[in-house]
Design a protein around this motif. Sequence first.
Motif, PDB file in Angstrom:
ATOM      1  N   SER A   1       7.596  -3.974  -4.319  1.00 35.81           N
ATOM      2  CA  SER A   1       6.593  -4.041  -3.242  1.00 35.81           C
ATOM      3  C   SER A   1       5.171  -3.959  -3.767  1.00 35.81           C
ATOM      4  O   SER A   1       4.263  -4.614  -3.244  1.00 35.81           O
ATOM      5  CB  SER A   1       6.827  -2.918  -2.233  1.00 35.81           C
ATOM      6  N   HIS A   2       4.957  -3.154  -4.815  1.00 35.30           N
ATOM      7  CA  HIS A   2       3.591  -2.983  -5.319  1.00 35.30           C
ATOM      8  C   HIS A   2       3.128  -4.181  -6.147  1.00 35.30           C
ATOM      9  O   HIS A   2       1.951  -4.282  -6.482  1.00 35.30           O
ATOM     10  CB  HIS A   2       3.463  -1.681  -6.129  1.00 35.30           C
ATOM     11  N   ARG A   3       4.061  -5.124  -6.430  1.00 32.63           N
ATOM     12  CA  ARG A   3       3.690  -6.313  -7.205  1.00 32.63           C
ATOM     13  C   ARG A   3       3.938  -7.596  -6.419  1.00 32.63           C
ATOM     14  O   ARG A   3       4.120  -8.670  -6.998  1.00 32.63           O
ATOM     15  CB  ARG A   3       4.449  -6.335  -8.532  1.00 32.63           C
TER      16      ARG A   3
ATOM     17  N   ARG B   1       0.834  -1.218   0.000  1.00 31.50           N
ATOM     18  CA  ARG B   1       0.000   0.000   0.000  1.00 31.50           C
ATOM     19  C   ARG B   1       0.864   1.262   0.000  1.00 31.50           C
ATOM     20  O   ARG B   1       0.577   2.230  -0.686  1.00 31.50           O
ATOM     21  CB  ARG B   1      -0.945  -0.019   1.209  1.00 31.50           C
ATOM     22  N   LYS B   2       1.938   1.232   0.788  1.00 36.05           N
ATOM     23  CA  LYS B   2       2.859   2.381   0.844  1.00 36.05           C
ATOM     24  C   LYS B   2       3.480   2.653  -0.529  1.00 36.05           C
ATOM     25  O   LYS B   2       3.578   3.797  -0.979  1.00 36.05           O
ATOM     26  CB  LYS B   2       3.983   2.090   1.846  1.00 36.05           C
ATOM     27  N   SER B   3       3.919   1.573  -1.177  1.00 37.12           N
ATOM     28  CA  SER B   3       4.596   1.705  -2.463  1.00 37.12           C
ATOM     29  C   SER B   3       3.675   2.306  -3.521  1.00 37.12           C
ATOM     30  O   SER B   3       4.113   3.141  -4.335  1.00 37.12           O
ATOM     31  CB  SER B   3       5.118   0.340  -2.923  1.00 37.12           C
ATOM     32  N   ILE B   4       2.408   1.891  -3.522  1.00 31.54           N
ATOM     33  CA  ILE B   4       1.453   2.420  -4.502  1.00 31.54           C
ATOM     34  C   ILE B   4       1.327   3.940  -4.357  1.00 31.54           C
ATOM     35  O   ILE B   4       1.128   4.660  -5.334  1.00 31.54           O
ATOM     36  CB  ILE B   4       0.079   1.712  -4.373  1.00 31.54           C
TER      37      ILE B   4
ATOM     38  N   LYS C   1       1.793   2.245 -11.039  1.00 35.06           N
ATOM     39  CA  LYS C   1       1.992   1.191 -10.047  1.00 35.06           C
ATOM     40  C   LYS C   1       0.678   0.478  -9.726  1.00 35.06           C
ATOM     41  O   LYS C   1       0.644  -0.735  -9.556  1.00 35.06           O
ATOM     42  CB  LYS C   1       2.589   1.770  -8.755  1.00 35.06           C
ATOM     43  N   LEU C   2      -0.393   1.254  -9.633  1.00 37.09           N
ATOM     44  CA  LEU C   2      -1.697   0.657  -9.328  1.00 37.09           C
ATOM     45  C   LEU C   2      -2.092  -0.335 -10.413  1.00 37.09           C
ATOM     46  O   LEU C   2      -2.575  -1.435 -10.117  1.00 37.09           O
ATOM     47  CB  LEU C   2      -2.753   1.758  -9.179  1.00 37.09           C
ATOM     48  N   GLU C   3      -1.857   0.031 -11.659  1.00 33.81           N
ATOM     49  CA  GLU C   3      -2.185  -0.861 -12.778  1.00 33.81           C
ATOM     50  C   GLU C   3      -1.302  -2.114 -12.727  1.00 33.81           C
ATOM     51  O   GLU C   3      -1.773  -3.234 -12.912  1.00 33.81           O
ATOM     52  CB  GLU C   3      -2.011  -0.112 -14.104  1.00 33.81           C
ATOM     53  N   GLU C   4      -0.019  -1.916 -12.462  1.00 34.29           N
ATOM     54  CA  GLU C   4       0.909  -3.056 -12.373  1.00 34.29           C
ATOM     55  C   GLU C   4       0.584  -3.973 -11.203  1.00 34.29           C
ATOM     56  O   GLU C   4       0.784  -5.185 -11.275  1.00 34.29           O
ATOM     57  CB  GLU C   4       2.351  -2.541 -12.240  1.00 34.29           C
TER      58      GLU C   4
END
Length: 304
Positions: A53-55, A34-37, A119-122
Amino acid sequence: MTFTKEEQAKLEYSGYRFVGEHGHAAAKTCHWTRKSIKNEGVCYKEQFYGVKSHRCLQMSPAVPFCHQKCSFCWRDLSQTRTEWEGEYDDPKTIIEGAIKAQNNLLCGFGGNKKADRKKLEESKRPTNAAISLAGEPTLYPEIDELIGEFHRQDFTTFLVSNGMYWEKLGSLENEPTQLYVSLDAPNEKVYNELCNPQIDDGWGKLNKTLELMPSFKNNTAIRITSVKGKNMFNTDEYAELINKADPTYVEVKAYMFVGSSRKRLSMDNMPRFHEVNDFAKEIADKTGRELTKYSEASRVVLLE
């Protein structure tokens, strides 16, 4: 038999999402995902190993099952079963469900102005499975096939084990990208007091896993959860055990005073970063390793 509806509801309230039909596998979005996004920082696994982190998909195929009842575990250990019971879901069902659960947990970021759109899409297509959320994953009867299926779907895999099921680890046809083994005591006395094994000869089984680790072709890691006043001593004994396992990495990480562990330990048992760092340096000196990376936010140090 896995969790009762009440037990499952309690875990879902704390952010778990159970997947499949039989209530033993779950995903939970990591704080650092969540932080990374929001571009507010990343997990130390990204800093140390390049895992985005986001993936990263944090999951477990065996939430209700573990051989130990470690005093530093954040789980409510009254719910833990020490042997597999009942039917189970197949790996494809678990993976599909875990990805879907994570996407559902992250969908709220669609309306968050701080979210990085790329990032959200990834994040909808995770690329690493942290098979470490809760429970002992090697107790899942199809852990070998689960790792294999993740790899077929282009994931890397980080498998975290307590090392009790050395026979299962030794017979894996699909090695994880990185195998973590928890080494939370320098000797049997401390191990029994801190890790509270629920099976016979837990210390002997752990040592068999340590002896097995050099045979792995992929990366291996020893993780020491440092509990102040409980296991941050006898570095000569730690060094002997680490040298036997000869892992690619050693992670020395602070115990965090969270969850149900607060009923068993006190805030005083959570070491500060400098205490973890000093402990790690002592181990590094005695194993001929170097302290190469650290994350002060996560209170963790990497030795190579």
